[in-house]
Structures are given as C-alpha cells and as structure tokens.
Motif scaffolding. Structure first.
Motif, PDB file in Angstrom:
ATOM      1  N   PHE A  66      26.525  67.326  35.764  1.00 25.18           N
ATOM      2  CA  PHE A  66      25.629  68.455  36.023  1.00 25.18           C
ATOM      3  C   PHE A  66      24.990  68.853  34.697  1.00 25.18           C
ATOM      4  CE2 PHE A  66      24.652  71.692  39.247  1.00 25.18           C
ATOM      5  CZ  PHE A  66      23.964  72.597  38.475  1.00 25.18           C
ATOM      6  N   ALA A  67      23.720  68.514  34.529  1.00 26.61           N
ATOM      7  CA  ALA A  67      23.060  68.707  33.245  1.00 26.61           C
ATOM      8  C   ALA A  67      22.708  70.168  32.996  1.00 26.61           C
ATOM      9  CB  ALA A  67      21.792  67.860  33.180  1.00 26.61           C
ATOM     10  N   VAL A  68      23.030  70.623  31.781  1.00 26.86           N
ATOM     11  CA  VAL A  68      22.596  71.934  31.326  1.00 26.86           C
ATOM     12  C   VAL A  68      21.481  71.783  30.296  1.00 26.86           C
ATOM     13  CG1 VAL A  68      24.246  72.099  29.424  1.00 26.86           C
ATOM     14  CG2 VAL A  68      23.452  74.172  30.536  1.00 26.86           C
ATOM     15  N   GLY A  69      21.264  70.560  29.842  1.00 26.34           N
ATOM     16  CA  GLY A  69      20.220  70.271  28.865  1.00 26.34           C
ATOM     17  C   GLY A  69      20.279  68.818  28.455  1.00 26.34           C
ATOM     18  N   ALA A  70      19.511  68.476  27.429  1.00 26.06           N
ATOM     19  CA  ALA A  70      19.483  67.104  26.925  1.00 26.06           C
ATOM     20  C   ALA A  70      18.923  67.105  25.513  1.00 26.06           C
ATOM     21  CB  ALA A  70      18.633  66.210  27.827  1.00 26.06           C
ATOM     22  N   ILE A  71      19.182  66.007  24.790  1.00 28.37           N
ATOM     23  CA  ILE A  71      18.700  65.873  23.417  1.00 28.37           C
ATOM     24  C   ILE A  71      18.223  64.447  23.195  1.00 28.37           C
ATOM     25  CG2 ILE A  71      21.020  65.394  22.512  1.00 28.37           C
ATOM     26  CD1 ILE A  71      20.111  67.061  20.006  1.00 28.37           C
ATOM     27  N   ALA A  72      17.134  64.293  22.438  1.00 29.38           N
ATOM     28  CA  ALA A  72      16.557  62.977  22.152  1.00 29.38           C
ATOM     29  C   ALA A  72      16.550  62.733  20.653  1.00 29.38           C
ATOM     30  CB  ALA A  72      15.128  62.888  22.688  1.00 29.38           C
ATOM     31  N   SER A 139      16.303  66.895  33.314  1.00 25.92           N
ATOM     32  CA  SER A 139      16.485  67.401  31.950  1.00 25.92           C
ATOM     33  C   SER A 139      16.375  66.284  30.908  1.00 25.92           C
ATOM     34  CB  SER A 139      17.831  68.118  31.821  1.00 25.92           C
ATOM     35  OG  SER A 139      18.905  67.253  32.123  1.00 25.92           O
ATOM     36  N   THR A 140      16.938  65.127  31.206  1.00 22.37           N
ATOM     37  CA  THR A 140      16.857  64.004  30.275  1.00 22.37           C
ATOM     38  C   THR A 140      15.411  63.554  30.108  1.00 22.37           C
ATOM     39  OG1 THR A 140      19.072  63.274  30.904  1.00 22.37           O
ATOM     40  CG2 THR A 140      17.660  61.665  29.801  1.00 22.37           C
ATOM     41  N   ALA A 141      14.697  63.423  31.215  1.00 19.90           N
ATOM     42  CA  ALA A 141      13.301  63.000  31.153  1.00 19.90           C
ATOM     43  C   ALA A 141      12.448  64.021  30.413  1.00 19.90           C
ATOM     44  CB  ALA A 141      12.762  62.777  32.563  1.00 19.90           C
TER      45      ALA A 141
END
Length: 216
Positions: A66-72, A139-141
């Motif tokens: 369950f994504a709360v955010g993402a980082i690249a 979120s990842t995208a």
C-alpha cells in the motif's frame, strides 16, 4: 480471465496502442523490475534506446504493498507523498524521511546490480516513453514522470498495459499522452490481469538491458 500471458506479451500488445502517439523514435525508460520486460519489447520493435529510471515505492509499515509515496533516482532525487494516506496511518514526516533514505539505499544497490553507474541517455528535446507493467495507485509512476520531466523532453508519454482508472486520471495531467489499453472495472491488483506475474529478477533485468544495448 487474465488479459495478458506475461509481461513480454503485454509489451507487444502495448506497442500497438502506443504507435499512434509516436511522431519519432522515442527514448524508452522502464520502471524496474516489472516494467523492464514490457519496455524491452517496445524498444526492440521501435529500434529505440532502452534505459532504466529507478523508482522505489514507499509503503505503509506492515502493508508495504500500500503505497504512501515513492522516490526516484536523480541529482537531487525526486519524491512524492500522499498527505491523506500519511495522516490516515498516522505516519510522521520524520518517518517518511527515514523511509526515503532506506529506499535511496536500495536504489543505489540496484543500480550497481544493473551494471554500475547509469549511462544516462540524454532526454532533452526528445520524445520519452515511461513504461511500467501496471498501475494501481500511481505513486511510483508520478515520481518517475516528475524526474523525467526535469530533463526537459520535447514530449513525455506514459504507457502501461493495465491500470486503475483513478490512478490514470492523476497521471494524465503530467504527460502529453497516457496509453493504457486495458482499464478494468473494478480494479483490484495488477497481477490479476496476467497469467504469469512472477517477480522479474535482477538477472533478467541485466540480461534484457545487455541485449537491448547490443542491438543499439
């Protein structure tokens, strides 16, 4: 019934939906690991350069799916968070910063596993297609598109074989075109729409990248 046999067959079908949106040979950027087999088929068919954009989902503790955010990856790195989800699960800003740091370390590990320092293909002034194997929360995208947009491509597209309508709606304002040929209703999980959704391994990613680069 699942829509796709596996990720590579999904890539071939996604290519048919993507072609009308292309005006020139694009740079294809895959979101590892699952997006790599999908993007590989697209890049090979178009004779386009293939690279990675390393992004890590930041999941809720104990419910990491369950994504709360993402980082690249990037200099600096790019991150997004969902304030409502953070609030709902009572996750602090300090927790999120710590989670970001952990995922950046994993990004560094994977970059080394995939061949060391990235031979980044210039995106400035080019058509760029970001490819993943599916979109659930987006979120990842989102963070991947933000990172790619910073390189000032002439056109930025997002392509995925399957996605949730709510997530795709959030992504469309970020791109010149969003290509998703299958938007099931209701949407529960990406893996439900593949016969074979086994996790893509680091070794498979390396092998596909080497094959793509030898073609280029």
């Amino acid at each position: 019934m699942p829509r796709y046999r596996d990720r590579r067959s999904a890539g071939k079908l996604l290519l048919d939906a993507l072609r009308p949106s292309l005006q020139e040979t694009p740079v294809v950027l895959a979101l590892p690991r699952g997006g790599v087999p999908v993007a590989f088929e697209i890049a090979m068919a178009l004779n386009a350069p293939l690279d990675l954009l390393l992004v890590r989902k930041i999941g809720v503790p104990g419910r990491e799916e369950f994504a709360v955010g993402a980082i690249a990856e990037g200099d600096p790195s790019y991150a997004v968070a969902d304030p409502r989800t953070l609030s709902f699960f009572q996750l602090s800003t300090e927790w999120f910063e710590h989670a970001k740091a952990l995922q950046l370390e994993e990004i560094k590990r994977r970059r080394l596993a995939y061949g060391g320092a990235r031979q980044w293909i210039s995106l400035t002034g080019k058509t760029v297609v970001i490819v993943d194997d599916g979109v659930a929360t987006g979120s990842t995208a989102r963070v991947a598109l933000e990172a790619a947009a910073a390189a000032r491509p002439s056109r930025l597209l997002f392509a995925t074989p399957v996605g949730a309508s709510s997530a795709l709606a959030k992504l469309r304002p970020q791109v010149d075109d969003c290509i998703c040929p299958y938007i099931p209703q209701p949407f529960e999980a990406v893996g439900q729409h593949y016969d074979d959704f086994e996790q893509t391994t680091d070794a498979e990613v390396v092998a596909l990248l080497e094959q793509a680069r030898s073609r280029q």
